[in-house]
Design a protein around this motif. Structure first.
Motif, PDB file in Angstrom:
ATOM      1  N   PHE A  18       0.822  -1.201   0.000  1.00 47.15           N
ATOM      2  CA  PHE A  18       0.000   0.000   0.000  1.00 47.15           C
ATOM      3  C   PHE A  18       0.863   1.260   0.000  1.00 47.15           C
ATOM      4  N   GLY A  19       2.025   1.227   0.640  1.00 44.63           N
ATOM      5  CA  GLY A  19       2.896   2.399   0.601  1.00 44.63           C
ATOM      6  C   GLY A  19       3.242   2.794  -0.824  1.00 44.63           C
ATOM      7  N   SER A  20       3.562   1.802  -1.675  1.00 44.88           N
ATOM      8  CA  SER A  20       3.854   2.083  -3.080  1.00 44.88           C
ATOM      9  C   SER A  20       2.589   2.454  -3.847  1.00 44.88           C
ATOM     10  N   ALA A  21       1.468   1.799  -3.525  1.00 46.84           N
ATOM     11  CA  ALA A  21       0.214   2.101  -4.211  1.00 46.84           C
ATOM     12  C   ALA A  21      -0.237   3.532  -3.913  1.00 46.84           C
ATOM     13  N   ALA A  22      -0.030   3.989  -2.683  1.00 46.83           N
ATOM     14  CA  ALA A  22      -0.412   5.352  -2.322  1.00 46.83           C
ATOM     15  C   ALA A  22       0.387   6.373  -3.124  1.00 46.83           C
ATOM     16  N   ALA A  23       1.684   6.091  -3.310  1.00 48.10           N
ATOM     17  CA  ALA A  23       2.512   7.005  -4.110  1.00 48.10           C
ATOM     18  C   ALA A  23       2.015   7.055  -5.555  1.00 48.10           C
ATOM     19  N   LEU A  24       1.634   5.906  -6.110  1.00 50.05           N
ATOM     20  CA  LEU A  24       1.107   5.879  -7.480  1.00 50.05           C
ATOM     21  C   LEU A  24      -0.239   6.605  -7.572  1.00 50.05           C
ATOM     22  N   ALA A  25      -1.066   6.446  -6.551  1.00 48.10           N
ATOM     23  CA  ALA A  25      -2.369   7.096  -6.563  1.00 48.10           C
ATOM     24  C   ALA A  25      -2.228   8.607  -6.666  1.00 48.10           C
ATOM     25  N   ARG A  26      -1.228   9.157  -6.010  1.00 46.13           N
ATOM     26  CA  ARG A  26      -1.022  10.596  -6.085  1.00 46.13           C
ATOM     27  C   ARG A  26      -0.311  10.983  -7.379  1.00 46.13           C
ATOM     28  N   TYR A  27       0.646  10.182  -7.829  1.00 39.69           N
ATOM     29  CA  TYR A  27       1.377  10.530  -9.053  1.00 39.69           C
ATOM     30  C   TYR A  27       0.423  10.622 -10.242  1.00 39.69           C
ATOM     31  N   TYR A  28      -0.521   9.670 -10.319  1.00 41.63           N
ATOM     32  CA  TYR A  28      -1.464   9.662 -11.432  1.00 41.63           C
ATOM     33  C   TYR A  28      -2.773  10.383 -11.083  1.00 41.63           C
ATOM     34  N   ASP A  29      -2.831  10.988  -9.891  1.00 48.85           N
ATOM     35  CA  ASP A  29      -3.992  11.761  -9.458  1.00 48.85           C
ATOM     36  C   ASP A  29      -5.272  10.937  -9.560  1.00 48.85           C
ATOM     37  N   ALA A  85      -4.111  10.286   2.409  1.00 51.30           N
ATOM     38  CA  ALA A  85      -3.527  10.523   3.730  1.00 51.30           C
ATOM     39  C   ALA A  85      -4.292   9.769   4.816  1.00 51.30           C
ATOM     40  N   ALA A  86      -5.625   9.822   4.746  1.00 52.52           N
ATOM     41  CA  ALA A  86      -6.437   9.112   5.738  1.00 52.52           C
ATOM     42  C   ALA A  86      -6.202   7.602   5.655  1.00 52.52           C
ATOM     43  N   ASP A  87      -6.112   7.079   4.435  1.00 48.86           N
ATOM     44  CA  ASP A  87      -5.848   5.645   4.273  1.00 48.86           C
ATOM     45  C   ASP A  87      -4.462   5.272   4.796  1.00 48.86           C
ATOM     46  N   ALA A  95       1.944  10.371   4.899  1.00 52.65           N
ATOM     47  CA  ALA A  95       0.708  11.054   5.274  1.00 52.65           C
ATOM     48  C   ALA A  95       0.990  12.470   5.762  1.00 52.65           C
ATOM     49  N   ALA A  96       2.040  12.651   6.541  1.00 50.77           N
ATOM     50  CA  ALA A  96       2.403  13.986   7.025  1.00 50.77           C
ATOM     51  C   ALA A  96       2.707  14.921   5.864  1.00 50.77           C
ATOM     52  N   HIS A  97       3.395  14.404   4.850  1.00 58.43           N
ATOM     53  CA  HIS A  97       3.730  15.219   3.682  1.00 58.43           C
ATOM     54  C   HIS A  97       2.469  15.641   2.931  1.00 58.43           C
ATOM     55  N   LEU A  98       1.511  14.730   2.786  1.00 58.39           N
ATOM     56  CA  LEU A  98       0.276  15.063   2.076  1.00 58.39           C
ATOM     57  C   LEU A  98      -0.536  16.104   2.841  1.00 58.39           C
ATOM     58  N   LEU A 124       0.674  18.325   4.821  1.00 58.86           N
ATOM     59  CA  LEU A 124       1.386  19.600   4.707  1.00 58.86           C
ATOM     60  C   LEU A 124       1.113  20.251   3.364  1.00 58.86           C
ATOM     61  N   GLN A 125       1.060  19.451   2.302  1.00 64.04           N
ATOM     62  CA  GLN A 125       0.712  19.989   0.993  1.00 64.04           C
ATOM     63  C   GLN A 125      -0.684  20.603   0.987  1.00 64.04           C
ATOM     64  N   ALA A 126      -1.583  20.010   1.780  1.00 65.68           N
ATOM     65  CA  ALA A 126      -2.948  20.537   1.884  1.00 65.68           C
ATOM     66  C   ALA A 126      -3.040  21.687   2.891  1.00 65.68           C
ATOM     67  N   ARG A 127      -1.894  22.089   3.442  1.00 71.07           N
ATOM     68  CA  ARG A 127      -1.794  23.203   4.397  1.00 71.07           C
ATOM     69  C   ARG A 127      -2.539  22.930   5.702  1.00 71.07           C
ATOM     70  N   ASP A 128      -2.630  21.663   6.054  1.00 70.14           N
ATOM     71  CA  ASP A 128      -3.191  21.288   7.347  1.00 70.14           C
ATOM     72  C   ASP A 128      -2.019  20.949   8.271  1.00 70.14           C
ATOM     73  N   GLU A 129      -1.451  21.987   8.875  1.00 70.33           N
ATOM     74  CA  GLU A 129      -0.236  21.804   9.672  1.00 70.33           C
ATOM     75  C   GLU A 129      -0.489  20.966  10.913  1.00 70.33           C
ATOM     76  N   ASP A 130      -1.673  21.078  11.511  1.00 72.91           N
ATOM     77  CA  ASP A 130      -1.951  20.294  12.715  1.00 72.91           C
ATOM     78  C   ASP A 130      -1.969  18.795  12.392  1.00 72.91           C
ATOM     79  N   ALA A 131      -2.621  18.428  11.296  1.00 75.28           N
ATOM     80  CA  ALA A 131      -2.660  17.009  10.914  1.00 75.28           C
ATOM     81  C   ALA A 131      -1.266  16.518  10.546  1.00 75.28           C
ATOM     82  N   SER A 132      -0.498  17.356   9.865  1.00 80.21           N
ATOM     83  CA  SER A 132       0.864  16.972   9.507  1.00 80.21           C
ATOM     84  C   SER A 132       1.708  16.754  10.748  1.00 80.21           C
ATOM     85  N   ARG A 133       1.578  17.660  11.716  1.00 78.68           N
ATOM     86  CA  ARG A 133       2.351  17.526  12.957  1.00 78.68           C
ATOM     87  C   ARG A 133       1.943  16.268  13.706  1.00 78.68           C
ATOM     88  N   ARG A 134       0.644  15.968  13.710  1.00 77.74           N
ATOM     89  CA  ARG A 134       0.169  14.755  14.375  1.00 77.74           C
ATOM     90  C   ARG A 134       0.820  13.510  13.774  1.00 77.74           C
TER      91      ARG A 134
END
Length: 615
Positions: free
Chosen positions: A212-223, A231-233, A257-260, A262-272
């Motif tokens: 799933f770690g690799s699948a998540a990266a592909l999901a974002r690369y191909y949008d 991130a939730a998954d 997930a933290a990186h995603l 942060l990209q969405a500008r949700d700093e609290d979720a990223s910090r968590r």
């Protein structure tokens, strides 16, 4: 141009069109769909080639070579490659099949086996991009193969996983790549998109952490999946990971997930997610037994904690823990002997590694040799004064590749032997032992591995990411370098691996609380060089690594009258031939051994399962 293979056959075979190939015969030979990876037919096709004559034999031989190609979709720059490249020969490469592109396109459309259909069509399209029908046929074959793995009609060729496996992910990724190149748009091919989403959902349901770690990266690369949903998954899978996965696998998901967030500008979720990631990394401390390994993971947690606001007290507490561990982190890299009788013959090495699964073989590969005791080497060098007194009376001039004098070593003197003379004599005698290790054990071992397994970067990454010898930032380079080394690509391996010795030695010194820096008058600091670590900081290194290993590192990487590999690679003084020398290949293997040493005690319980999860 023909090259001779390891079996004494010529590759590529004579370029003759496979006209009138019996499609029914191929479908009959590939009627077993329990595996959809076309590579399972490589040996079967080779047997048929040897049992046939003329054009029929040539056709089976071409098919055997085609299914033996290594497909690595994660390497978009070069997704196809030979499984192994040797000196003077290699296994098949994608460009060998250019004369057969048209035949393969026609043949693929008539085949029943989805994996073989996809393989031949993809080879045809890769060689001649105007063959859009072949590309479409390949996508259909990959999608069919993926669905068979997901619903249990077929099982992965490697590993025990069903459903969400790396094999299924490879089919999905290649289908997406072909769809993008055929249409120029990421979302316009519903078959490839929907197949990937089925795999993505299955990986979440199965809590298949590594896949799933690799699948998540592909999901974002191909949008294909919204960022916040991914991130939730990632968080859900990381928190509910099955016991077979070690904490490091979950920590990697939380970092993504933290990186995603942060990209969405949700700093609290990223910090968590960042804080949870640090806590997860610290769980690795309980997975290892030695103080040096524990210090490595505490230091990794401190590295991950940087930049997280409001964690000053936690940071100070971890630094105190690190100092306590550093005081005990001596002699943690001492070689652990693993019984392995390879003998001196290549045949024995072939037979030994042919009987091992991938995790056991990668472990055994780290134990095929060991550095000789310094005292023994010095005694042998001094004994040579009595055996060859005339030669010992003469100094030696060492020239570089342009004929210029690179170093001079003095004559020998038993009463007061010069250190450079001793090192030069030791290095000369050690070359014979290194040749035995490389040619007698390592070369047949890596050839056997490449023939029995499709070696990917993720397999070596499972080792490198857990080794206290490797600094966090160097893990990707080391994993890729070791992969290329096992595939016989010595040129890439040497240039990837040799420069990593310096940061690795700095890392182990820091873990042992020895900061390898030099202070300047203007209050600035700079990392010391490799020469300084092997010189001024040698006592500290020899308290961590065996003195015999430190000496061997010096002779291979830094000694001016020897290979001086670090200088040669850093300054572009090593040519193509230099990368294939025994010294260069042995040096790369030695780095692999050093990476594996701290893991050997817990290999079967921690490292081996991590490798299997990547199969």
């Amino acid at each position: 141009m023909s090259t001779t293979s390891s079996e004494g056959l010529t590759w590529p075979p004579p370029t003759t069109a496979i006209i009138g190939f019996d499609v029914e015969a191929i479908n009959a030979e590939t009627a077993d769909h329990s595996h959809v990876d076309a590579g399972v037919f490589e040996q079967r096709f080779m047997v048929l080639a040897r049992a046939s004559e003329g054009q029929l034999a040539s056709g089976w031989y071409w098919l055997s070579g085609a299914v033996g190609l290594l497909l690595r979709p994660a390497d978009q720059g070069s997704p196809w490659g030979p499984r192994y490249v040797g000196e003077g020969w290699r296994m098949p490469a994608i460009e060998d099949f250019l004369p057969q592109a048209g035949v393969f396109e026609t043949l693929a459309a008539q085949l029943d086996h989805p994996g073989l259909k996809a393989r031949l069509a993809d080879i045809a399209w890769t060689n001649e991009r105007h063959r859009g029908a072949a590309g479409r046929c390949a996508i259909d074959g990959y999608v069919d193969s993926l669905d068979r793995l997901l619903d249990g009609r077929s099982r992965p060729r490697y590993g025990e996983a069903e459903g969400a496996s790396f094999e299924a992910l490879g089919f999905a990724q290649r289908a997406l790549q072909l769809a993008l190149r055929l249409t120029g748009k990421k979302k316009t091919d519903p078959a490839a998109r929907d197949a990937f989403l089925r795999l993505y959902g299955r990986a979440v349901t199965d809590r298949a952490v590594t896949v799933f770690g690799s699948a998540a990266a592909l999901a974002r690369y191909y949008d294909l999946v919204p960022a916040l949903d991914v991130a939730a998954d990632l968080e859900a899978v990381a928190r509910d990971a099955p016991d077979r996965f070690d904490p490091l696998a979950s920590a990697q998901l939380l970092g993504h997930a933290a990186h995603l967030h942060l990209q969405a500008r949700d700093e609290d979720a990223s910090r968590r997610c960042q804080v949870e990631r640090v806590s997860t990394i610290l769980k690795m401390v309980d997975q290892v037994s030695t103080s040096g390994a524990k210090a490595h993971w505490v230091q990794s947690a401190l590295h991950a904690l940087r930049g997280i606001r409001g964690q000053d007290e936690w940071r100070r507490s971890l630094r105190r823990d690190l100092r306590d561990l550093q005081e005990d982190a001596l002699s943690e890299f001492v070689m652990m002997t693993v019984p392995l009788d390879l003998g001196e013959e290549r045949r024995e090495a072939f037979e030994t590694f042919a009987q091992l699964d991938l995790p056991a073989a990668l472990k055994a590969l780290a134990c095929i040799g060991r550095s000789q005791p310094v005292e023994t080497l010095r005694e042998d060098a001094l004994a040579s004064l009595d055996q060859f007194p005339l030669g010992a009376m003469m100094g030696t001039r060492h020239s570089d590749e342009d004929g210029r004098t690179a170093a001079n070593t003095p004559s020998g003197d038993r009463e007061d032997p010069d250190e450079d003379w001793l090192k030069q004599r030791i290095n000369e005698s050690e070359r014979f032992r290194r040749q035995i290790v490389v040619q007698g054990s390592f070369d047949p071992a890596r050839l056997t591995l490449s023939q029995r397994h499709n070696i990917h970067e993720r397999h070596l990454g499972a080792i490198v990411s857990r080794s206290p010898f490797v600094r966090w930032e160097q893990q990707g380079l080391m994993a890729l370098g070791f992969t290329r080394l096992l595939q016989g690509d010595d040129q890439s391996a040497v240039h990837l691996l040799v420069p990593q010795l310096e940061p690795c030695l700095r890392h182990v010194l820091r873990v042992a609380d020895h900061d390898p820096v030099v202070d300047f008058d203007d209050m600035t600091e700079e990392n010391v060089s490799l020469s300084a670590m092997l010189g001024r900081l040698r006592p500290q290194l020899e308290a961590i690594l065996p003195p015999a290993t430190v000496l061997e590192l010096e002779l291979l990487f830094d000694f001016r009258a020897g290979s001086a590999l670090r200088h040669a690679v850093a300054h572009g003084r090593i040519g193509t031939g230099g990368c294939h020398t025994t010294e260069a290949v042995y040096a790369c293997w030695l780095l692999y051994q050093l990476t594996c040493w701290p893991l050997l005690r817990t290999w079967d319980s921690i490292t081996a399962p991590a490798i299997r999860e990547q199969c």
